[in-house]
Design a protein around this motif. Structure first.
Motif, PDB file in Angstrom:
ATOM      1  N   SER A   1      45.738  64.964   6.214  1.00  0.00           N
ATOM      2  CA  SER A   1      44.807  65.195   7.320  1.00  0.00           C
ATOM      3  C   SER A   1      45.336  64.662   8.641  1.00  0.00           C
ATOM      4  CB  SER A   1      43.459  64.522   7.027  1.00  0.00           C
ATOM      5  OG  SER A   1      42.910  65.045   5.844  1.00  0.00           O
ATOM      6  N   GLY A   2      46.515  64.060   8.615  1.00  0.00           N
ATOM      7  CA  GLY A   2      47.102  63.522   9.840  1.00  0.00           C
ATOM      8  C   GLY A   2      46.722  62.084  10.122  1.00  0.00           C
ATOM      9  N   ARG A   3      45.961  61.472   9.225  1.00  0.00           N
ATOM     10  CA  ARG A   3      45.598  60.065   9.413  1.00  0.00           C
ATOM     11  C   ARG A   3      46.750  59.183   8.969  1.00  0.00           C
ATOM     12  NH1 ARG A   3      41.618  61.232   6.176  1.00  0.00           N
ATOM     13  NH2 ARG A   3      39.942  62.438   7.050  1.00  0.00           N
ATOM     14  N   CYS A   4      46.978  58.115   9.721  1.00  0.00           N
ATOM     15  CA  CYS A   4      48.093  57.231   9.401  1.00  0.00           C
ATOM     16  C   CYS A   4      47.816  56.437   8.125  1.00  0.00           C
ATOM     17  CB  CYS A   4      48.357  56.258  10.548  1.00  0.00           C
ATOM     18  SG  CYS A   4      47.119  54.962  10.723  1.00  0.00           S
ATOM     19  N   LEU A   5      48.885  56.082   7.440  1.00  0.00           N
ATOM     20  CA  LEU A   5      48.773  55.176   6.297  1.00  0.00           C
ATOM     21  C   LEU A   5      48.939  53.771   6.868  1.00  0.00           C
ATOM     22  CD1 LEU A   5      50.842  57.125   3.619  1.00  0.00           C
ATOM     23  CD2 LEU A   5      48.391  57.173   4.046  1.00  0.00           C
ATOM     24  N   CYS A   6      47.873  53.337   7.521  1.00  0.00           N
ATOM     25  CA  CYS A   6      47.906  52.065   8.238  1.00  0.00           C
ATOM     26  C   CYS A   6      46.486  51.557   8.462  1.00  0.00           C
ATOM     27  CB  CYS A   6      48.616  52.225   9.577  1.00  0.00           C
ATOM     28  SG  CYS A   6      47.730  53.243  10.784  1.00  0.00           S
ATOM     29  N   THR A   7      46.403  50.372   9.024  1.00  0.00           N
ATOM     30  CA  THR A   7      45.111  49.748   9.312  1.00  0.00           C
ATOM     31  C   THR A   7      44.495  50.344  10.569  1.00  0.00           C
ATOM     32  OG1 THR A   7      45.770  47.674   8.301  1.00  0.00           O
ATOM     33  CG2 THR A   7      44.003  47.554   9.910  1.00  0.00           C
ATOM     34  N   GLN A   8      43.181  50.572  10.494  1.00  0.00           N
ATOM     35  CA  GLN A   8      42.408  50.941  11.675  1.00  0.00           C
ATOM     36  C   GLN A   8      41.540  49.748  12.026  1.00  0.00           C
ATOM     37  OE1 GLN A   8      40.443  54.703  11.534  1.00  0.00           O
ATOM     38  NE2 GLN A   8      42.214  55.741  10.690  1.00  0.00           N
ATOM     39  N   PHE A   9      41.577  49.354  13.281  1.00  0.00           N
ATOM     40  CA  PHE A   9      40.801  48.193  13.740  1.00  0.00           C
ATOM     41  C   PHE A   9      39.433  48.666  14.221  1.00  0.00           C
ATOM     42  CE2 PHE A   9      45.316  47.212  14.488  1.00  0.00           C
ATOM     43  CZ  PHE A   9      45.444  46.107  13.662  1.00  0.00           C
ATOM     44  N   THR A  10      38.591  49.045  13.275  1.00  0.00           N
ATOM     45  CA  THR A  10      37.268  49.551  13.615  1.00  0.00           C
ATOM     46  C   THR A  10      36.449  48.453  14.279  1.00  0.00           C
ATOM     47  OG1 THR A  10      37.389  50.985  11.694  1.00  0.00           O
ATOM     48  CG2 THR A  10      35.228  50.694  12.682  1.00  0.00           C
ATOM     49  N   GLY A  11      35.957  48.721  15.473  1.00  0.00           N
ATOM     50  CA  GLY A  11      35.165  47.735  16.193  1.00  0.00           C
ATOM     51  C   GLY A  11      35.989  46.695  16.929  1.00  0.00           C
TER      52      GLY A  11
END
Length: 197
Positions: A146-156
Motif C-alpha cells: 500500500s506504500g506505507r513504510c515498514l517503520c515507526t509512525q509517531f502518531t500524535g
C-alpha cells in the motif's frame, strides 16, 4: 469358617489402621503452617541467594541497551540507535529511541521524506536512509504493497521531555558491508555497525 473370616477382617482392619497412621505421620512431617520459614525445604538457589545477600530479596534491573550511535540536532532532539541487525529475509532492521528535549511537542514532519508516496505515512521516520560509503549506495526504507513504510509512525508526536522507541527496515547491503551511516531529516548522520540477526 467363622475363625477364617474373623482373621481376614482383623488383617484388613490392621492394614487400614497402619495406612492411616502412615498418612498422618507423613502429613505431620510435611511442615506446619506456623509462618516460620526454613531454608532446608527451599530450593538451593533460594537458600544461596538469601545467604549471599543477607536474606534480602534479589532485585533484577533490566540491562541497559547497548548504544551503537547517538546524535543530537534539531533544537534539542536526541536520536539513539541501539540495534542494526541483518535478517535472513534480505533486509536490515534498525531500532533506537528519539528523545524530545525541545520546548514543544515534536512532530516528525520532516522525517517522513520528500517523496509524494511517503506523505501517506504522516509523522513517521519514513524518510530515513542507510548510506553505504564503501559501495556508494543509499538504501531507502522498505514499503508494503500500500506504500506505507515498514517503520515507526509517531502518531500524535512526542511530548516534551519524552523518549519513544522507533524502528525502520531497509534492503540489506551486500554481506561484506557492515558499516553504514543512518540518516534522517536534518539530523547528523549516525555511523553504525550492522550485526547478523
Amino acid at each position: 469358617m467363622d475363625f477364617r473370616h474373623t482373621m481376614k477382617g482383623r488383617r484388613a482392619l490392621s492394614a487400614v489402621a497402619i495406612t492411616v497412621g502412615l498418612l498422618l505421620t507423613v502429613a505431620g512431617c510435611g511442615g506446619g503452617g506456623d509462618g516460620k520459614s526454613d531454608d532446608r525445604g527451599s530450593s538451593p538457589s533460594a537458600a544461596a541467594r538469601s545467604s549471599s545477600d543477607g536474606g534480602k530479596a534479589e532485585s533484577r534491573t533490566p540491562e541497559p541497551e547497548a548504544v551503537l550511535a547517538e546524535v543530537k540536532g534539531e533544537n534539542g532532539l536526541t536520536l539513539t540507535v541501539t540495534s542494526a541487525k541483518r535478517d535472513q529475509g534480505g533486509f536490515v532492521t534498525v531500532e533506537g529511541t528519539v528523545t524530545n528535549n525541545t520546548d514543544n511537542t515534536w512532530i516528525a514532519a520532516n522525517w517522513r521524506g520528500d517523496e509524494r508516496e511517503l506523505s501517506k505515512n504522516g509523522a513517521s521516520i519514513a524518510g530515513a536512509s542507510l548510506i553505504d560509503q564503501k559501495g556508494k549506495k543509499r538504501y531507502f526504507i522498505l514499503r508494503d504493497t500500500s506504500g506505507r513504510c515498514l517503520c515507526t509512525q509517531f502518531t500524535g508526536g512526542v511530548r516534551q521531555g519524552a523518549t519513544t522507541q522507533w524502528f525502520a527496515q531497509f534492503p540489506a547491503p551486500p554481506a561484506d558491508t557492515t558499516a553504514v551511516d543512518f540518516q534522517v531529516g536534518s539530523m547528523p548522520p549516525a555511523s553504525i555497525e550492522i550485526s547478523e540477526g
